[in-house]
Each structure stands twice: as C-alpha cells, then as structure tokens.
Design a protein around this motif. Structure first.
Motif, mmCIF file in Angstrom:
data_model
loop_
_atom_site.group_PDB
_atom_site.id
_atom_site.type_symbol
_atom_site.label_atom_id
_atom_site.label_comp_id
_atom_site.label_asym_id
_atom_site.label_seq_id
_atom_site.Cartn_x
_atom_site.Cartn_y
_atom_site.Cartn_z
ATOM 1 N N GLY A 1 -16.368 -1.561 -59.733
ATOM 2 C CA GLY A 1 -15.081 -1.076 -60.213
ATOM 3 C C GLY A 1 -14.634 0.102 -59.372
ATOM 4 N N ALA A 2 -13.331 0.362 -59.387
ATOM 5 C CA ALA A 2 -12.801 1.481 -58.613
ATOM 6 C C ALA A 2 -11.450 1.902 -59.159
ATOM 7 C CB ALA A 2 -12.662 1.096 -57.141
ATOM 8 N N ALA A 3 -11.105 3.149 -58.911
ATOM 9 C CA ALA A 3 -9.801 3.687 -59.288
ATOM 10 C C ALA A 3 -9.373 4.666 -58.210
ATOM 11 C CB ALA A 3 -9.877 4.371 -60.648
ATOM 12 N N THR A 4 -8.068 4.695 -57.934
ATOM 13 C CA THR A 4 -7.536 5.597 -56.923
ATOM 14 C C THR A 4 -6.409 6.434 -57.500
ATOM 15 O OG1 THR A 4 -5.926 3.976 -56.135
ATOM 16 C CG2 THR A 4 -8.074 3.999 -55.028
ATOM 17 N N ALA A 5 -6.146 7.550 -56.848
ATOM 18 C CA ALA A 5 -5.025 8.415 -57.218
ATOM 19 C C ALA A 5 -4.721 9.332 -56.048
ATOM 20 C CB ALA A 5 -5.352 9.236 -58.457
ATOM 21 N N SER A 6 -3.459 9.782 -55.976
ATOM 22 C CA SER A 6 -3.076 10.762 -54.958
ATOM 23 C C SER A 6 -1.741 11.373 -55.354
ATOM 24 C CB SER A 6 -2.983 10.118 -53.567
ATOM 25 O OG SER A 6 -1.814 9.364 -53.432
ATOM 26 N N SER B 1 -16.928 10.109 -57.809
ATOM 27 C CA SER B 1 -15.850 10.208 -56.831
ATOM 28 C C SER B 1 -16.452 10.245 -55.438
ATOM 29 C CB SER B 1 -15.035 11.482 -57.071
ATOM 30 O OG SER B 1 -14.344 11.398 -58.288
ATOM 31 N N LEU B 2 -15.878 9.451 -54.541
ATOM 32 C CA LEU B 2 -16.310 9.485 -53.149
ATOM 33 C C LEU B 2 -15.474 10.548 -52.443
ATOM 34 C CD1 LEU B 2 -16.632 5.692 -52.223
ATOM 35 C CD2 LEU B 2 -18.327 7.215 -53.250
ATOM 36 N N THR B 3 -16.122 11.597 -52.025
ATOM 37 C CA THR B 3 -15.403 12.696 -51.385
ATOM 38 C C THR B 3 -15.616 12.735 -49.882
ATOM 39 O OG1 THR B 3 -17.254 14.165 -51.893
ATOM 40 C CG2 THR B 3 -15.425 14.137 -53.458
ATOM 41 N N ASP B 4 -16.710 12.171 -49.416
ATOM 42 C CA ASP B 4 -17.000 12.154 -47.989
ATOM 43 C C ASP B 4 -16.142 11.095 -47.298
ATOM 44 O OD1 ASP B 4 -18.896 12.849 -45.660
ATOM 45 O OD2 ASP B 4 -19.025 10.652 -45.787
ATOM 46 N N LYS B 5 -15.427 11.504 -46.252
ATOM 47 C CA LYS B 5 -14.506 10.601 -45.554
ATOM 48 C C LYS B 5 -15.217 9.365 -45.029
ATOM 49 C CE LYS B 5 -10.876 10.763 -42.047
ATOM 50 N NZ LYS B 5 -10.186 11.588 -41.055
ATOM 51 N N GLN B 6 -16.376 9.549 -44.447
ATOM 52 C CA GLN B 6 -17.123 8.428 -43.883
ATOM 53 C C GLN B 6 -17.550 7.449 -44.982
ATOM 54 O OE1 GLN B 6 -20.294 9.824 -41.399
ATOM 55 N NE2 GLN B 6 -20.457 7.898 -40.300
ATOM 56 N N ASN C 1 -5.744 15.204 -50.772
ATOM 57 C CA ASN C 1 -5.966 15.236 -52.224
ATOM 58 C C ASN C 1 -6.101 13.856 -52.858
ATOM 59 O OD1 ASN C 1 -5.987 18.103 -52.536
ATOM 60 N ND2 ASN C 1 -3.760 18.090 -52.348
ATOM 61 N N ALA C 2 -6.218 12.798 -52.049
ATOM 62 C CA ALA C 2 -6.432 11.460 -52.619
ATOM 63 C C ALA C 2 -7.796 11.406 -53.293
ATOM 64 C CB ALA C 2 -6.340 10.391 -51.534
ATOM 65 N N VAL C 3 -7.859 10.589 -54.347
ATOM 66 C CA VAL C 3 -9.077 10.458 -55.145
ATOM 67 C C VAL C 3 -9.514 8.998 -55.099
ATOM 68 C CG1 VAL C 3 -10.057 10.701 -57.458
ATOM 69 C CG2 VAL C 3 -8.282 12.277 -56.682
ATOM 70 N N LEU C 4 -10.796 8.774 -54.874
ATOM 71 C CA LEU C 4 -11.374 7.435 -54.929
ATOM 72 C C LEU C 4 -12.613 7.507 -55.819
ATOM 73 C CD1 LEU C 4 -11.777 4.495 -54.162
ATOM 74 C CD2 LEU C 4 -12.786 5.247 -52.002
ATOM 75 N N VAL C 5 -12.516 6.870 -56.976
ATOM 76 C CA VAL C 5 -13.612 6.855 -57.945
ATOM 77 C C VAL C 5 -14.194 5.453 -57.953
ATOM 78 C CG1 VAL C 5 -14.281 7.322 -60.332
ATOM 79 C CG2 VAL C 5 -12.320 8.516 -59.335
ATOM 80 N N VAL C 6 -15.516 5.345 -57.883
ATOM 81 C CA VAL C 6 -16.143 4.027 -57.910
ATOM 82 C C VAL C 6 -17.181 3.956 -59.025
ATOM 83 C CG1 VAL C 6 -15.775 3.555 -55.453
ATOM 84 C CG2 VAL C 6 -17.903 4.639 -56.194
ATOM 85 N N ALA C 7 -17.321 2.757 -59.560
ATOM 86 C CA ALA C 7 -18.416 2.451 -60.485
ATOM 87 C C ALA C 7 -19.357 1.533 -59.730
ATOM 88 C CB ALA C 7 -17.884 1.772 -61.736
#
Length: 196
Positions: A69-74, A7-12, A55-61
């Motif tokens: 690959g990537a997946a998002t959620a919020s 999960s990418l948690t850092d805004k930048q 609380n948005a989620v950005l997951v990357v492969a």
C-alpha cells in the motif's frame, strides 16, 4: 504477516520504490471507480515528478519488505494546473492547501487501520509544511455506469470520519484512458477538504 507503515524520506529510497508503486497503482486503479487503463511508463514518470516536489510525502505499507500500500501528498502549489485552477476560481489560497494524491492498498490488507495511518502521516506532514487545509479528489461516476459493481465499496463514511467533506461545486477534470476505451476521456473529480 508483519505490516509496517513508514514515510520514505530518503530520495534514493523513494526512487527505488517507483517500480513497485507503479504496479500497485495500476492494479488498484483498474478497479471501480477509476477503471484506469494505465501503463508502467506513465506511472513511473508521474510518480517521479510527484515525489520530486519539495515537501512531498510518500508513505508506504510493507509486508515483509514488499510494498502492499502507499499514499502520497504534496503542497498544492506543486500540482498540475488542472488541480490548482478550480481552487483558485473558487477563491481558495492554494499556498495554504496540501494535496493528497492517492491512497492505494491491496484488498487483503484493508480494514486493518492502515488507511488511518496513511492519513495521519500525510496530515502531520501537511501541518509541518505550514498548510492549513488538506484536500483530495475522488472520481465521480454515474450510478448507471455499465461497469459499476453490484455493491461498490463506499469510502465516503471513512473520509467523513477523518473530518473531510465534499465541497459543493468544486470539481476538477482529469483525463485518462478507461478500460476498454480507445482514447483518453475527461473525468469529473470531486474535491474533498478539511481544515488542519
């Protein structure tokens, strides 16, 4: 091949990934069943808005640091009205629902369990945010659509194995421009849901 899911948690870091994510979404969504004729400009604006939600989620492969690959959620309360309204009319509490935006993966990386990792990460984030239900939408295309492949990939068994089911009578309409079309048109999107 060194595949890593995180999960990418850092805004930048999230904003730095937008260009690669835009390209990935356009590439995957050009295929069946979306047939989406997207632009990099629209995708960049959409992703920037999506990942800026609390609380948005950005997951990357990634494979050797290249996003494959990537997946998002919020939270659903941060989604556009066209997604919230059908749920409200149906009598559901959007404050309790987490929306899974997309899960896109290059074909050569499919079948390696990455889709499960995307769902695991998003479901964990939804629970951490206090959601009691998870939901996503899947486009509905007619069986006789002229661009339907001979044997399209059916993701329904995978979704069901994760505990999701389509909700009878619960759909949204979303507009986009199909490949080969001159203008945008409305597309029915079936809601799938599960309790968390």
């Amino acid at each position: 091949m060194t595949i890593r899911v995180r999960s990418l948690t850092d805004k930048q870091e999230r904003y730095a990934a937008i260009s690669a994510l835009s390209d990935l979404r356009i590439r995957i969504f050009r295929g069946w069943p979306y047939l989406y004729d997207g632009t990099a400009e629209y995708e960049a604006a959409y992703l920037a808005e999506f990942i800026s939600e609390p609380n948005a989620v950005l997951v990357v492969a990634t494979d050797d640091d290249v996003i494959v690959g990537a997946a998002t959620a919020s939270p659903m309360v941060g989604q556009k009205p066209e997604f919230q309204l059908p749920l409200r009319v149906y009598g559901l509490d959007v404050e309790q629902i987490f929306y899974f935006g997309e899960s896109v993966l290059l074909p050569e990386y499919q079948g390696q369990g990455l889709g499960h990792q995307f769902f695991d990460a998003r479901e964990a984030a939804a629970r951490a945010a206090g959601a009691t239900q998870a939901s996503f939408c899947a486009v509905v295309r007619p069986d006789d659509h002229p661009m339907r492949p001979q044997a399209p990939r059916d993701l329904a068994p995978f979704w069901r194995s994760r505990g999701y089911a389509p909700v009878d009578g619960l759909t949204a309409m979303l507009e986009w421009q199909d490949l080969g079309a001159a203008d945008e048109s409305a597309h029915p999107m079936q809601f799938w849901m599960r309790d968390l």
